[in-house]
Design a protein around this motif. Structure first.
Motif, PDB file in Angstrom:
ATOM      1  N   PHE A  46       0.859  -1.535  -0.184  1.00 11.34           N
ATOM      2  CA  PHE A  46      -0.259  -0.088   0.545  1.00 11.34           C
ATOM      3  C   PHE A  46       0.922   1.693  -0.440  1.00 11.34           C
ATOM      4  O   PHE A  46       0.602   2.239  -0.920  1.00 11.34           O
ATOM      5  CB  PHE A  46      -1.227  -0.299   1.380  1.00 11.34           C
ATOM      6  CG  PHE A  46      -1.934   1.301   1.049  1.00 11.34           C
ATOM      7  CD1 PHE A  46      -2.736   1.722   0.273  1.00 11.34           C
ATOM      8  CD2 PHE A  46      -1.325   2.073   2.078  1.00 11.34           C
ATOM      9  CE1 PHE A  46      -3.312   2.535   0.178  1.00 11.34           C
ATOM     10  CE2 PHE A  46      -2.733   3.215   2.507  1.00 11.34           C
ATOM     11  CZ  PHE A  46      -4.026   4.121   1.890  1.00 11.34           C
TER      12      PHE A  46
ATOM     13  N   GLN B 226       3.453  -0.771   4.456  1.00 15.04           N
ATOM     14  CA  GLN B 226       3.901   1.400   4.226  1.00 15.04           C
ATOM     15  C   GLN B 226       5.542   1.490   4.510  1.00 15.04           C
ATOM     16  O   GLN B 226       5.476   0.677   5.509  1.00 15.04           O
ATOM     17  CB  GLN B 226       3.272   1.585   5.253  1.00 15.04           C
ATOM     18  CG  GLN B 226       1.298   2.243   5.011  1.00 15.04           C
ATOM     19  CD  GLN B 226       0.878   1.982   6.048  1.00 15.04           C
ATOM     20  OE1 GLN B 226       0.606   2.777   6.563  1.00 15.04           O
ATOM     21  NE2 GLN B 226       0.422   1.340   6.657  1.00 15.04           N
TER      22      GLN B 226
ATOM     23  N   GLN C 147       1.441   8.726  -3.927  1.00 18.58           N
ATOM     24  CA  GLN C 147       0.642   7.381  -4.837  1.00 18.58           C
ATOM     25  C   GLN C 147       1.143   7.876  -6.504  1.00 18.58           C
ATOM     26  O   GLN C 147       2.456   6.859  -7.120  1.00 18.58           O
ATOM     27  CB  GLN C 147      -0.714   7.338  -4.748  1.00 18.58           C
ATOM     28  CG  GLN C 147      -1.033   6.942  -3.348  1.00 18.58           C
ATOM     29  CD  GLN C 147      -2.160   6.645  -3.063  1.00 18.58           C
ATOM     30  OE1 GLN C 147      -2.847   6.363  -4.031  1.00 18.58           O
ATOM     31  NE2 GLN C 147      -2.679   5.908  -2.159  1.00 18.58           N
TER      32      GLN C 147
ATOM     33  N   TYR D 245      -5.439   5.433   8.500  1.00 19.95           N
ATOM     34  CA  TYR D 245      -6.003   4.492   7.335  1.00 19.95           C
ATOM     35  C   TYR D 245      -6.001   3.234   7.345  1.00 19.95           C
ATOM     36  O   TYR D 245      -7.392   2.837   7.296  1.00 19.95           O
ATOM     37  CB  TYR D 245      -6.039   5.517   5.872  1.00 19.95           C
ATOM     38  CG  TYR D 245      -6.478   4.585   4.659  1.00 19.95           C
ATOM     39  CD1 TYR D 245      -8.667   5.476   4.530  1.00 19.95           C
ATOM     40  CD2 TYR D 245      -6.364   3.316   4.464  1.00 19.95           C
ATOM     41  CE1 TYR D 245      -8.585   4.392   3.924  1.00 19.95           C
ATOM     42  CE2 TYR D 245      -6.447   2.999   2.877  1.00 19.95           C
ATOM     43  CZ  TYR D 245      -8.006   3.732   3.341  1.00 19.95           C
ATOM     44  OH  TYR D 245      -9.200   3.221   1.583  1.00 19.95           O
ATOM     45  N   VAL D 246      -4.580   2.604   7.467  1.00 18.54           N
ATOM     46  CA  VAL D 246      -5.090   0.969   7.314  1.00 18.54           C
ATOM     47  C   VAL D 246      -5.708   0.503   8.171  1.00 18.54           C
ATOM     48  O   VAL D 246      -6.131  -0.589   8.249  1.00 18.54           O
ATOM     49  CB  VAL D 246      -3.713   0.495   7.041  1.00 18.54           C
ATOM     50  CG1 VAL D 246      -3.045  -0.901   7.361  1.00 18.54           C
ATOM     51  CG2 VAL D 246      -2.727   0.861   6.119  1.00 18.54           C
TER      52      VAL D 246
ATOM     53  N   LEU E  89      -7.101  -0.964  -2.285  1.00 16.55           N
ATOM     54  CA  LEU E  89      -7.058  -1.171  -0.916  1.00 16.55           C
ATOM     55  C   LEU E  89      -8.618  -1.794  -0.413  1.00 16.55           C
ATOM     56  O   LEU E  89      -8.526  -2.651   0.210  1.00 16.55           O
ATOM     57  CB  LEU E  89      -5.618   0.018  -0.023  1.00 16.55           C
ATOM     58  CG  LEU E  89      -5.818  -0.961   1.260  1.00 16.55           C
ATOM     59  CD1 LEU E  89      -4.651  -2.466   0.641  1.00 16.55           C
ATOM     60  CD2 LEU E  89      -5.354  -0.066   2.312  1.00 16.55           C
TER      61      LEU E  89
ATOM     62  N   THR F 203      -1.124  -3.585  10.382  1.00 12.43           N
ATOM     63  CA  THR F 203      -0.216  -2.307   9.334  1.00 12.43           C
ATOM     64  C   THR F 203       0.982  -3.128   9.288  1.00 12.43           C
ATOM     65  O   THR F 203       1.293  -2.905  11.171  1.00 12.43           O
ATOM     66  CB  THR F 203      -0.063  -1.088   9.951  1.00 12.43           C
ATOM     67  OG1 THR F 203       0.709  -0.064   9.285  1.00 12.43           O
ATOM     68  CG2 THR F 203       0.098  -0.467  11.321  1.00 12.43           C
TER      69      THR F 203
ATOM     70  N   SER G 267      -5.656   4.165  -2.794  1.00 13.11           N
ATOM     71  CA  SER G 267      -6.776   4.140  -1.533  1.00 13.11           C
ATOM     72  C   SER G 267      -7.661   2.677  -1.177  1.00 13.11           C
ATOM     73  O   SER G 267      -7.963   2.439  -0.502  1.00 13.11           O
ATOM     74  CB  SER G 267      -6.360   4.853  -0.638  1.00 13.11           C
ATOM     75  OG  SER G 267      -5.644   6.026  -0.110  1.00 13.11           O
ATOM     76  N   TYR G 268      -8.704   3.359  -2.006  1.00 13.08           N
ATOM     77  CA  TYR G 268     -10.239   3.112  -2.538  1.00 13.08           C
ATOM     78  C   TYR G 268      -9.779   1.499  -2.864  1.00 13.08           C
ATOM     79  O   TYR G 268     -10.855   0.622  -2.413  1.00 13.08           O
ATOM     80  CB  TYR G 268     -11.058   4.017  -3.340  1.00 13.08           C
ATOM     81  CG  TYR G 268     -10.389   3.676  -4.593  1.00 13.08           C
ATOM     82  CD1 TYR G 268     -10.014   4.681  -5.345  1.00 13.08           C
ATOM     83  CD2 TYR G 268     -11.178   2.585  -6.115  1.00 13.08           C
ATOM     84  CE1 TYR G 268      -9.171   4.643  -7.064  1.00 13.08           C
ATOM     85  CE2 TYR G 268     -11.217   2.545  -6.806  1.00 13.08           C
ATOM     86  CZ  TYR G 268      -9.959   3.497  -7.879  1.00 13.08           C
ATOM     87  OH  TYR G 268      -9.699   3.503  -8.914  1.00 13.08           O
TER      88      TYR G 268
ATOM     89  N   SER H 237       1.711   4.299   0.944  1.00 14.85           N
ATOM     90  CA  SER H 237       0.375   5.399   1.081  1.00 14.85           C
ATOM     91  C   SER H 237      -1.009   5.917   0.906  1.00 14.85           C
ATOM     92  O   SER H 237      -1.114   5.708   0.314  1.00 14.85           O
ATOM     93  CB  SER H 237       1.531   7.127   0.642  1.00 14.85           C
ATOM     94  OG  SER H 237       1.313   7.525   0.958  1.00 14.85           O
ATOM     95  N   LYS H 238      -1.028   6.910   1.694  1.00 14.29           N
ATOM     96  CA  LYS H 238      -2.389   7.249   1.570  1.00 14.29           C
ATOM     97  C   LYS H 238      -2.978   7.822   0.020  1.00 14.29           C
ATOM     98  O   LYS H 238      -4.105   8.662   0.081  1.00 14.29           O
ATOM     99  CB  LYS H 238      -3.303   7.349   2.507  1.00 14.29           C
ATOM    100  CG  LYS H 238      -3.709   8.157   3.586  1.00 14.29           C
ATOM    101  CD  LYS H 238      -4.490   8.354   4.814  1.00 14.29           C
ATOM    102  CE  LYS H 238      -5.934   8.936   4.307  1.00 14.29           C
ATOM    103  NZ  LYS H 238      -5.496  10.672   4.174  1.00 14.29           N
TER     104      LYS H 238
ATOM    105  N   SER I 232      -1.764   7.488   6.975  1.00 13.97           N
ATOM    106  CA  SER I 232      -1.738   6.028   6.125  1.00 13.97           C
ATOM    107  C   SER I 232      -1.186   4.719   7.337  1.00 13.97           C
ATOM    108  O   SER I 232      -2.500   3.989   6.420  1.00 13.97           O
ATOM    109  CB  SER I 232      -0.544   6.218   5.310  1.00 13.97           C
ATOM    110  OG  SER I 232      -0.388   6.723   4.531  1.00 13.97           O
TER     111      SER I 232
END
Ligand code: SF4
Length: 429
Positions: free
Chosen positions: A303, A344, A311, A362-363, A323, A370, A320-321, A305-306, A359
């Motif tokens: 992943f 990450q 990215q 978010y995970v 993931l 994570t 992100s969406y 980074s968000k 990030s």
């Protein structure tokens, strides 16, 4: 009389090392191509099923990952300011010396190299070989040999195989390989973990990754050979198989899908894993379902980074969406959330754009684990240019993945991020 070749998988010198289904797969594959054409012996410093571990037990988890035997050692000069414990991991040096003293020399020795910054283990093995088997020709291949070719020339090896073109090797050995043969797995006395690789390369071009340069595109390997390698591992009764593909799920319906269906059809019971990270973009409901039915037990997703900006600037392999969707599909297919992990990168030279704390959160908000993957700068990648502002890229020890994030972000920041990830992971049951 058949040519005699010793295979060596060297010890590791590092701040940390863990047996995350580590096998010298490239070297075993090459030895497999030469099955019945040469006589092989093996000294694998990283084999945790070696008899040595009967008296030096280390813990393994239920999927056969675990710690190596380790001995503390002084930090090498270029890493002296990194005040973390440095160790040598793997079977003790004395055992290799004993082996060399007690056995007749072979004509050739092949040494597998992995991380560029692990070259001290390669050097150690070469020094001992030169002392006890001076006439033996030494061949190096693998990542260090490929990415740090000029540096590897200084090890004194007789042949360095750079990249994935093996023709110089066959010419040197004067043997015609049989490329349909699976890896030489039977060389291990005890084997619990095997490796498969259905493809080479990756269709993406992430700026921090060496795969696009090394493989120059994406290619399927022979399905017939992959199936015979699977059959061999099953016959040897391994309990876990790790896929070493860099993009296992790309072209799923043509490659890994039919392969997994074969495992389902034959009712093979083995735990499957993806340590090299899966691309969440390719995990649909159908893909998740077939992976679970085939026996996948752990799911590692790349992943990083968000941040959309980060990215996009690094290759846009996943957003992100995507993931979030993948996690949903995996959970619906019955995967336990604690077996889903998103990697990450920590310490990337564009950390300021990465929104790492967010990030990590978010995970965690997706209900999965994570894992901070320490960033290692890799020569030949676009990002290595940026990294050379911080470290001397000509010294492979400076590619060390514990050291670089500390140099790039500082001890405190790295510890803070790791504590954050660790704390949030405790909520994932
Ligand atoms: S998707 Fe993965 S393997 Fe492919 S280039 Fe990016 S990091 Fe490398």
């Amino acid at each position: 009389m058949a040519l005699k070749i010793l295979l060596v998988n060297p010890a590791i010198y590092d701040f940390a090392a863990y047996d995350f289904w580590l096998k010298p797969y490239g070297m075993l594959s090459i030895a497999g191509y030469l099955r019945n054409k040469a006589e092989f012996q093996m000294f694998d410093y990283l084999d945790r099923e070696d008899d040595f571990y009967k008296t030096h037990k280390t813990r393994s988890d239920k999927y056969n990952k675990g710690r190596f035997f380790s001995q503390p050692t002084a930090n090498p000069e270029p890493l002296k300011n990194i005040t973390r414990k440095f160790s040598r991991y793997g079977l003790p040096r004395g055992l290799f010396v004993e082996y060399l003293k007690n056995n007749d020399s072979t004509e050739f020795v092949m040494i597998q190299t992995t991380m560029t910054y692990w070259y001290l283990g390669v050097k150690e093995a070469i020094d001992d070989l030169r002392e006890y088997w001076p006439a033996t020709k030494i061949i190096l291949g693998g990542n260090y040999a490929t990415l740090c070719y000029e540096h590897a020339l200084k090890t004194g090896a007789d042949l360095i195989v750079k990249g994935v073109d093996l023709r110089p090797l066959w010419d040197y050995l004067k043997i015609v390989p049989d490329l349909d043969q699976p890896g030489l797995w039977e060389i291990y006395k005890n084997l619990k973990v095997g490796v498969l690789k259905l493809t080479d390369g990756c269709p993406f071009k992430c700026s921090y990754c060496s795969v696009p340069k090394v493989y120059n595109g994406f290619k399927q390997r022979s399905m017939k050979r992959s199936i015979s390698e699977l059959e061999m591992l099953v016959k040897l009764q391994v309990s876990d198989i790790a896929f070493y593909d860099d993009s296992l799920l790309y072209k799923f319906d043509e490659i890994s899908g039919p392969f997994l269906d074969e495992i389902i059809k034959r009712q093979i019971k083995v735990n499957l894993h993806s340590p090299n990270a899966l691309n969440a973009r390719f995990i649909t409901a159908d893909v998740a379902d077939r992976m679970v039915r085939a026996g996948f037990k752990t799911f590692y997703l790349g992943f990083e980074s968000k941040s959309v900006k980060w990215q996009k600037q690094t290759g846009g392999k996943v957003f992100s969406y995507e993931l979030a969707q993948a996690v949903e599909h995996l959970k619906n297919a019955g995967v336990d959330a604690k077996n889903i992990t998103a990697y990450q990168i920590v310490g990337h030279p564009k950390s300021d754009l990465q929104e790492l704390e967010d990030s990590i959160r978010y995970v965690n908000s997706l209900g999965i684990k994570t894992m901070l993957a320490d960033f290692s700068p890799i020569p030949t990648t676009p990002d290595s240019q940026l990294c050379s502002k911080l470290v001397n890229m000509d010294e492979p020890l400076m590619h060390n993945k514990t050291a670089f994030p500390i140099i790039s972000l500082g001890f405190e920041k790295v510890d803070e991020l790791k504590q954050l990830a660790k704390g949030l992971n405790r909520n994932i049951k």
